[in-house]
Design a protein around this motif. Structure first.
Motif, short mmCIF file in Angstrom:
data_model
loop_
_atom_site.label_atom_id
_atom_site.label_comp_id
_atom_site.label_asym_id
_atom_site.label_seq_id
_atom_site.Cartn_x
_atom_site.Cartn_y
_atom_site.Cartn_z
N THR A 159 63.79 26.50 -56.55
CA THR A 159 65.02 25.98 -55.94
C THR A 159 65.24 26.58 -54.56
OG1 THR A 159 66.02 25.64 -58.11
CG2 THR A 159 67.51 25.74 -56.22
N ALA A 160 65.06 27.90 -54.42
CA ALA A 160 65.25 28.56 -53.12
C ALA A 160 64.26 28.02 -52.08
CB ALA A 160 65.10 30.07 -53.27
N ALA A 161 63.00 27.82 -52.48
CA ALA A 161 61.98 27.31 -51.56
C ALA A 161 62.30 25.88 -51.13
CB ALA A 161 60.61 27.40 -52.20
N ARG A 162 62.77 25.07 -52.06
CA ARG A 162 63.07 23.68 -51.73
C ARG A 162 64.32 23.57 -50.86
NH1 ARG A 162 60.85 19.69 -56.49
NH2 ARG A 162 58.86 20.75 -56.73
N ASP A 163 65.28 24.46 -51.06
CA ASP A 163 66.45 24.49 -50.18
C ASP A 163 66.03 24.83 -48.75
OD1 ASP A 163 68.16 23.80 -52.20
OD2 ASP A 163 68.82 25.86 -52.62
#
Length: 413
Positions: free
Chosen positions: A399-403
């Motif tokens: 999730t952090a990488a995609r944000d």
């Protein structure tokens, strides 16, 4: 990177065999550099002369377990695996063998698609029959003697299990059964071979089907994953190790560029889902050149992705498996890639072009570099994407990488 062969093995002979096998693979797999065998931009496994070489994607650490996880995760993101990891009941988890994980997944997929039976297709058949069925084959009939009327040469199209799709699935199951060393995988694959072998009455060596000509109908969409894997294996020039010959060995290799491009297609669609930007990977074919005399179109331009907002094209994008360098001019982006994307900008009348490249350790979490094309004012952007985290099976990491990826793209377009 150079490949370290086991001590005591016939290193030169193994290297020569690997290079000979890889000559028939349609993408760069291995090369010799300064007298040493090196892997090119591929991942997977190759076995030859009793030695198996596992080629894993290199992360920014020396942890083999992390490299193995990355390989399994990117195969999952690219659509070749349904699950990001497997249980110890199907694959020995302590070994962490990417080949066995892939075989386990493929066997489970075959078992799933065959749950309703062997696929049937209409297939034209030429035979001699005592009753009229289909159409008479007059070309063959004309060569018969007048006295030979006991049977008629006919052409008809029965709905049969003996077809190219079933042949493809049988070839895949047979190939995987010869590769696996896992008893669970072998037992399942042997069972599947028994269910599929109704179509094959030839010798013990099964020929490779014409994968490139195999097209699935909408009703056969559930076979797409299995057929894709069979095509990938056949492109890697699988060679059966149970038969003697100068090229004995097998390969299961994946071009990293292919995996990266295919994984990013799914990731971009999911990441930008509610941002007002839609991602497409197909467009009306456009060509760079047209012949003055015959109007023949040359050099088709096909970006990996097209970004749209409210049905208006706002950017073209390409995924490139290319490690950038902090010290190099233009960060080491290849000249031919920049020429190519500049042609995209002009031909598609887009204002922005995006290069998606794997993030290097020296890059911050959100790394962007932008350039302006001097003659047109259009812009080319380089984005470092943390592909290892983008395909992670840990929800918080992914999730952090995609944000971060979403914010980088929105900052540009």
């Amino acid at each position: 990177m150079p490949i370290q062969l086991p001590e005591g093995s016939a290193g030169r002979a193994i290297e020569a065999r690997v290079m000979r096998i890889s000559e028939s693979i349609p993408f760069p797999a291995f090369r010799m550099s300064k007298g040493r065998l090196c892997a090119a931009e591929v991942v997977g496994t190759i076995q030859v002369a009793g030695v198996r070489i596992n080629v894993l994607p290199k992360t920014d650490t020396s942890e083999e377990a992390r490299d193995s996880d990355f390989l399994v995760n990117i195969l999952h993101a690219a659509g070749y695996l349904c699950r990001a990891h497997t249980s110890s009941g199907t694959v020995r988890a302590s070994v962490r063998d990417p080949l066995e994980i892939m075989i386990s997944e493929a066997a489970a997929e075959l078992n799933f698609v065959l749950r309703d039976g062997v696929p049937r297709r209409y297939r034209e058949k030429h035979e001699d029959s005592r009753m009229l069925r289909g159409r008479i084959d007059f070309a063959r009939l004309a060569t018969r003697l007048p006295s030979d009327v006991a049977v008629l040469p006919v052409r008809h199209t029965p709905f049969a299990v003996q077809n190219d799709l079933t042949h493809c699935l049988l070839w895949l199951a047979t190939t995987l059964a010869r590769l696996t060393h896992n008893s669970f995988n072998r037992q399942l694959l042997v069972t599947l071979i028994g269910r599929l072998s109704v179509i094959w009455n030839g010798g013990h060596r099964l020929p490779t089907p014409a994968f490139t000509k195999l097209r699935l109908t909408p009703s056969e969409a559930n076979f797409e994953r299995a057929v894709s894997l069979a095509k990938l294996l056949s492109q890697g020039q699988y060679v059966d190790p149970t038969f003697a010959g100068n090229t004995s060995g097998f390969t299961m290799l994946f071009p990293l560029q292919h995996l990266f491009e295919r994984a990013m297609q799914k990731i971009l669609a999911e990441t930008l889902d509610d941002s007002g930007i839609s991602v497409k990977n197909r467009a009306q074919p456009l060509f760079l050149l047209r012949g003055n005399d015959d109007g023949d179109q040359v050099l088709r331009l096909k970006p990996d992705y097209l970004f749209y907002r409210e049905n208006r094209l706002i950017a073209v994008a390409d995924a490139k498996w290319k490690r950038l360098s902090e010290a190099a001019r233009g960060y080491g982006a290849r000249r031919e890639d920049l020429y190519q994307v500049n042609a995209y900008l002009d031909t598609f009348s887009a204002e922005n072009a995006v290069f998606l490249m794997p993030r290097a350790p020296w890059m911050p979490s959100q790394w962007i570099r932008s350039y302006t094309v001097t003659h047109s004012g259009r812009k080319i952007h380089l984005i470092g994407v943390d592909i290892e985290k983008l395909v992670s099976h840990r929800t918080d990491v992914k999730t952090a990488a995609r944000d971060a990826l979403r914010n980088a793209i929105l900052a540009i377009v």
